[in-house]
Design a protein around this motif. Structure first.
Motif, PDB file in Angstrom:
ATOM      1  N   THR A 111       0.834  -1.201   0.000  1.00 34.92           N
ATOM      2  CA  THR A 111       0.000   0.000   0.000  1.00 34.92           C
ATOM      3  C   THR A 111       0.866   1.248   0.000  1.00 34.92           C
ATOM      4  O   THR A 111       0.584   2.213  -0.721  1.00 34.92           O
ATOM      5  CB  THR A 111      -0.938  -0.008   1.215  1.00 34.92           C
ATOM      6  OG1 THR A 111      -1.770  -1.169   1.154  1.00 34.92           O
ATOM      7  CG2 THR A 111      -1.816   1.223   1.245  1.00 34.92           C
ATOM      8  N   ALA A 112       1.923   1.237   0.798  1.00 36.98           N
ATOM      9  CA  ALA A 112       2.824   2.387   0.849  1.00 36.98           C
ATOM     10  C   ALA A 112       3.514   2.602  -0.494  1.00 36.98           C
ATOM     11  O   ALA A 112       3.655   3.741  -0.961  1.00 36.98           O
ATOM     12  CB  ALA A 112       3.860   2.191   1.950  1.00 36.98           C
ATOM     13  N   ILE A 113       3.924   1.521  -1.134  1.00 40.43           N
ATOM     14  CA  ILE A 113       4.586   1.624  -2.440  1.00 40.43           C
ATOM     15  C   ILE A 113       3.622   2.165  -3.490  1.00 40.43           C
ATOM     16  O   ILE A 113       3.970   3.056  -4.274  1.00 40.43           O
ATOM     17  CB  ILE A 113       5.160   0.257  -2.854  1.00 40.43           C
ATOM     18  CG1 ILE A 113       6.330  -0.122  -1.951  1.00 40.43           C
ATOM     19  CG2 ILE A 113       5.605   0.267  -4.310  1.00 40.43           C
ATOM     20  CD1 ILE A 113       6.794  -1.555  -2.101  1.00 40.43           C
ATOM     21  N   ASN A 114       2.388   1.636  -3.494  1.00 44.78           N
ATOM     22  CA  ASN A 114       1.397   2.097  -4.467  1.00 44.78           C
ATOM     23  C   ASN A 114       1.051   3.567  -4.242  1.00 44.78           C
ATOM     24  O   ASN A 114       0.869   4.320  -5.196  1.00 44.78           O
ATOM     25  CB  ASN A 114       0.136   1.240  -4.387  1.00 44.78           C
ATOM     26  CG  ASN A 114       0.332  -0.122  -5.009  1.00 44.78           C
ATOM     27  OD1 ASN A 114       1.236  -0.321  -5.819  1.00 44.78           O
ATOM     28  ND2 ASN A 114      -0.507  -1.062  -4.629  1.00 44.78           N
ATOM     29  N   ARG A 115       0.963   3.966  -2.979  1.00 43.37           N
ATOM     30  CA  ARG A 115       0.665   5.365  -2.676  1.00 43.37           C
ATOM     31  C   ARG A 115       1.779   6.265  -3.183  1.00 43.37           C
ATOM     32  O   ARG A 115       1.521   7.336  -3.743  1.00 43.37           O
ATOM     33  CB  ARG A 115       0.480   5.518  -1.167  1.00 43.37           C
ATOM     34  CG  ARG A 115      -0.063   6.875  -0.761  1.00 43.37           C
ATOM     35  CD  ARG A 115      -0.345   6.924   0.723  1.00 43.37           C
ATOM     36  NE  ARG A 115      -1.477   6.065   1.057  1.00 43.37           N
ATOM     37  CZ  ARG A 115      -1.523   5.292   2.138  1.00 43.37           C
ATOM     38  NH1 ARG A 115      -0.504   5.252   2.967  1.00 43.37           N
ATOM     39  NH2 ARG A 115      -2.585   4.549   2.389  1.00 43.37           N
ATOM     40  N   MET A 116       3.039   5.828  -3.028  1.00 44.80           N
ATOM     41  CA  MET A 116       4.174   6.605  -3.504  1.00 44.80           C
ATOM     42  C   MET A 116       4.135   6.738  -5.029  1.00 44.80           C
ATOM     43  O   MET A 116       4.353   7.817  -5.577  1.00 44.80           O
ATOM     44  CB  MET A 116       5.479   5.933  -3.071  1.00 44.80           C
ATOM     45  CG  MET A 116       6.735   6.605  -3.537  1.00 44.80           C
ATOM     46  SD  MET A 116       8.210   5.610  -3.271  1.00 44.80           S
ATOM     47  CE  MET A 116       7.935   4.261  -4.401  1.00 44.80           C
ATOM     48  N   ARG A 117       3.858   5.624  -5.703  1.00 42.21           N
ATOM     49  CA  ARG A 117       3.804   5.652  -7.171  1.00 42.21           C
ATOM     50  C   ARG A 117       2.692   6.564  -7.669  1.00 42.21           C
ATOM     51  O   ARG A 117       2.887   7.343  -8.619  1.00 42.21           O
ATOM     52  CB  ARG A 117       3.595   4.242  -7.711  1.00 42.21           C
ATOM     53  CG  ARG A 117       4.807   3.353  -7.578  1.00 42.21           C
ATOM     54  CD  ARG A 117       4.515   1.966  -8.089  1.00 42.21           C
ATOM     55  NE  ARG A 117       5.667   1.088  -7.904  1.00 42.21           N
ATOM     56  CZ  ARG A 117       5.594  -0.212  -7.779  1.00 42.21           C
ATOM     57  NH1 ARG A 117       4.428  -0.827  -7.810  1.00 42.21           N
ATOM     58  NH2 ARG A 117       6.681  -0.938  -7.633  1.00 42.21           N
ATOM     59  N   LYS A 118       1.518   6.486  -7.068  1.00 40.53           N
ATOM     60  CA  LYS A 118       0.410   7.347  -7.484  1.00 40.53           C
ATOM     61  C   LYS A 118       0.746   8.810  -7.257  1.00 40.53           C
ATOM     62  O   LYS A 118       0.388   9.674  -8.066  1.00 40.53           O
ATOM     63  CB  LYS A 118      -0.864   6.977  -6.725  1.00 40.53           C
ATOM     64  CG  LYS A 118      -1.524   5.722  -7.209  1.00 40.53           C
ATOM     65  CD  LYS A 118      -2.814   5.475  -6.444  1.00 40.53           C
ATOM     66  CE  LYS A 118      -3.493   4.215  -6.907  1.00 40.53           C
ATOM     67  NZ  LYS A 118      -4.763   3.979  -6.195  1.00 40.53           N
ATOM     68  N   SER A 119       1.449   9.094  -6.165  1.00 45.00           N
ATOM     69  CA  SER A 119       1.850  10.463  -5.883  1.00 45.00           C
ATOM     70  C   SER A 119       2.819  10.974  -6.946  1.00 45.00           C
ATOM     71  O   SER A 119       2.724  12.133  -7.379  1.00 45.00           O
ATOM     72  CB  SER A 119       2.489  10.529  -4.499  1.00 45.00           C
ATOM     73  OG  SER A 119       2.965  11.820  -4.243  1.00 45.00           O
ATOM     74  N   GLN A 120       3.749  10.130  -7.378  1.00 47.86           N
ATOM     75  CA  GLN A 120       4.690  10.528  -8.428  1.00 47.86           C
ATOM     76  C   GLN A 120       3.953  10.848  -9.724  1.00 47.86           C
ATOM     77  O   GLN A 120       4.273  11.819 -10.418  1.00 47.86           O
ATOM     78  CB  GLN A 120       5.707   9.420  -8.668  1.00 47.86           C
ATOM     79  CG  GLN A 120       6.708   9.252  -7.561  1.00 47.86           C
ATOM     80  CD  GLN A 120       7.644   8.078  -7.786  1.00 47.86           C
ATOM     81  OE1 GLN A 120       7.369   7.206  -8.604  1.00 47.86           O
ATOM     82  NE2 GLN A 120       8.734   8.045  -7.046  1.00 47.86           N
ATOM     83  N   VAL A 121       2.951  10.032 -10.051  1.00 45.30           N
ATOM     84  CA  VAL A 121       2.174  10.270 -11.274  1.00 45.30           C
ATOM     85  C   VAL A 121       1.398  11.575 -11.163  1.00 45.30           C
ATOM     86  O   VAL A 121       1.378  12.381 -12.100  1.00 45.30           O
ATOM     87  CB  VAL A 121       1.222   9.083 -11.544  1.00 45.30           C
ATOM     88  CG1 VAL A 121       0.210   9.430 -12.614  1.00 45.30           C
ATOM     89  CG2 VAL A 121       2.013   7.867 -11.954  1.00 45.30           C
TER      90      VAL A 121
END
Length: 87
Positions: free
Chosen positions: A18-28
């Protein structure tokens, strides 16, 4: 609270992913925001230079499965349309 060892592991794995996905979405979202700010300011050179980065980030996130491939293609298509109307 989970008692079984595998359930405890699933909780920790889910939290990590979840933390990784949240980071990726934030980058996008950041890449898209920078592109849209350039378009809104009327700076077509900056928009044209930030578009490939935003496109790359969106497709990388889709390849990892964080967002669906069709959603990624839709986002890229809409950004490209904005870039073309700005030019």
């Amino acid at each position: 609270m989970a008692n079984i060892k595998s359930a405890k592991k699933r909780i920790s794995v889910t939290a990590r992913k979840t933390a990784i996905n949240r980071m990726r979405k934030s980058q996008v979202k950041t890449a898209i925001r920078r592109f849209e700010e350039a378009v809104a300011a009327g700076n077509t050179e900056l928009a044209a230079s930030t578009f490939p980065y935003a496109q790359k980030k969106i497709m990388q996130v889709a390849a990892k499965g964080t967002i669906h491939k069709n959603a990624a293609s839709r986002k890229v298509s809409r950004l490209a349309a904005k870039l073309n109307t700005a030019k």
